[in-house]
Design a protein around this motif. Structure first.
Motif, PDB file in Angstrom:
ATOM      1  N   HIS A  34       0.849  -1.188   0.000  1.00 54.04           N
ATOM      2  CA  HIS A  34       0.000   0.000   0.000  1.00 54.04           C
ATOM      3  C   HIS A  34       0.891   1.247   0.000  1.00 54.04           C
ATOM      4  O   HIS A  34       1.907   1.292   0.716  1.00 54.04           O
ATOM      5  CB  HIS A  34      -0.904  -0.004   1.237  1.00 54.04           C
ATOM      6  CG  HIS A  34      -1.958   1.047   1.216  1.00 54.04           C
ATOM      7  ND1 HIS A  34      -1.711   2.364   1.483  1.00 54.04           N
ATOM      8  CD2 HIS A  34      -3.289   0.956   0.938  1.00 54.04           C
ATOM      9  CE1 HIS A  34      -2.812   3.058   1.391  1.00 54.04           C
ATOM     10  NE2 HIS A  34      -3.801   2.230   1.055  1.00 54.04           N
ATOM     11  N   ASP A  36       0.801   4.021   1.449  1.00 55.84           N
ATOM     12  CA  ASP A  36       1.034   4.640   2.751  1.00 55.84           C
ATOM     13  C   ASP A  36       2.055   3.878   3.591  1.00 55.84           C
ATOM     14  O   ASP A  36       2.476   4.360   4.651  1.00 55.84           O
ATOM     15  CB  ASP A  36      -0.271   4.762   3.526  1.00 55.84           C
ATOM     16  CG  ASP A  36      -1.211   5.783   2.900  1.00 55.84           C
ATOM     17  OD1 ASP A  36      -0.733   6.611   2.100  1.00 55.84           O
ATOM     18  OD2 ASP A  36      -2.428   5.740   3.203  1.00 55.84           O
ATOM     19  N   THR A  37       2.443   2.679   3.143  1.00 60.35           N
ATOM     20  CA  THR A  37       3.449   1.915   3.886  1.00 60.35           C
ATOM     21  C   THR A  37       4.857   2.134   3.351  1.00 60.35           C
ATOM     22  O   THR A  37       5.824   1.650   3.944  1.00 60.35           O
ATOM     23  CB  THR A  37       3.146   0.405   3.817  1.00 60.35           C
ATOM     24  OG1 THR A  37       3.354  -0.068   2.468  1.00 60.35           O
ATOM     25  CG2 THR A  37       1.716   0.109   4.249  1.00 60.35           C
TER      26      THR A  37
END
Length: 223
Positions: A34, A36-37
Motif C-alpha cells: 500500500h 502509505d506503507t
C-alpha cells in the motif's frame, strides 16, 4: 520497472545514501505494498514503457534498472524502448537491464528418471502461440546499447544454482495461467487444462526449466 519494482527499490535503497530518491515505474502495482506503507524516499508511478516518455522523466535519473521485459517486447520494439531509457538518464548515468536468455532454455532434473514431458509440451505450446514467449533479443542487447549511444557497455552472465533456478521456475509457471486467461482458443484452453497440472506435478517431483540470465550495463556519456 519490473514485476514489482518496489522489491528492487527496497533492496537498493539499503546501499545508498538516505537522501537518494527512488521511483518505481510500472503498468500495475497490484502486487506492491500500500502506498502509505512506503518509505518516504520511495515513490511508485504508473507508466507503460511503450508509451511516450513523460517530459518530467527526461534526464531525471542517475541509475535506471529494468528487468523481465523479455515476454513484453518483440524484437523490433527493443531499440525504441532503449532510446527512451537512454533519455531518462542524466549525463553520466547508468542503465542496468536484466533478462533471461531464452536461447539457453533447458530442463534440469534432480535425477535422470524424473519426468518432464508435461513441461516440455507446455513450453512448446506457448512458443507456437505467441512469439513473445520465445524472445531472441536478449543476447543482442549489448549491441543495441552501443548502437543507441551507451559507453562502457558490459555484460554479466549467470547460470543460477539449482535452488534459485527452481524458485524462478515456480514463479514462471504462473505466467502460463495468466496468459491462458486471455486466450480465446478452445483448443488452447483444453491443452492448458491438461498440461499445467502435469507440469506442476513434475516440478514437485524434481524437474524445472532453467536458463542463463544476462545483465547488461551501460553508461550515458557525460557530454
Amino acid at each position: 520497472m519490473a514485476n514489482d519494482p518496489s522489491i528492487w527499490l527496497f533492496d537498493v535503497r539499503e546501499h545508498l545514501a538516505k537522501s537518494a530518491q527512488h521511483v518505481g515505474l510500472d503498468i500495475s502495482f497490484n502486487a506492491a505494498p500500500h502506498p502509505d506503507t512506503l518509505p518516504s524516499n520511495v515513490k511508485l508511478r504508473h507508466w507503460d514503457i511503450k508509451d511516450d516518455l513523460p517530459a518530467d522523466l527526461v534526464a531525471a535519473f542517475d541509475l535506471v534498472h529494468v528487468r523481465f521485459l523479455s515476454f513484453v517486447l518483440l524484437n523490433n520494439e527493443v531499440e525504441v524502448v532503449l532510446r527512451k531509457l537512454f533519455q531518462m538518464l542524466k549525463p553520466g548515468g547508468y542503465l542496468q537491464w536484466g533478462e533471461p536468455d531464452m536461447e539457453t532454455l533447458r530442463i534440469d532434473k534432480v535425477a535422470p528418471e524424473a519426468k518432464s514431458e508435461g513441461l516440455e509440451q507446455l513450453f512448446k505450446l506457448f512458443e507456437i502461440q505467441d512469439a513473445r514467449l520465445k524472445p531472441t533479443w536478449a543476447v543482442e542487447l549489448h549491441n543495441l546499447f552501443s548502437a543507441v549511444g551507451f559507453d562502457h557497455v558490459d555484460v554479466h552472465s549467470l547460470d543460477c544454482p539449482p535452488h534459485w533456478a527452481y524458485i524462478f521456475h515456480e514463479g514462471g509457471l504462473m505466467m502460463h495461467e495468466i496468459i491462458s486467461r486471455k486466450n480465446k482458443s478452445e483448443k488452447m484452453q483444453h491443452e492448458l487444462a491438461r498440461l499445467l497440472p502435469q507440469a506442476v506435478e513434475e516440478t514437485r517431483n524434481g524437474a524445472w526449466v532453467s536458463c542463463v540470465r544476462l545483465t547488461v550495463i551501460g553508461k550515458r556519456p557525460a557530454q
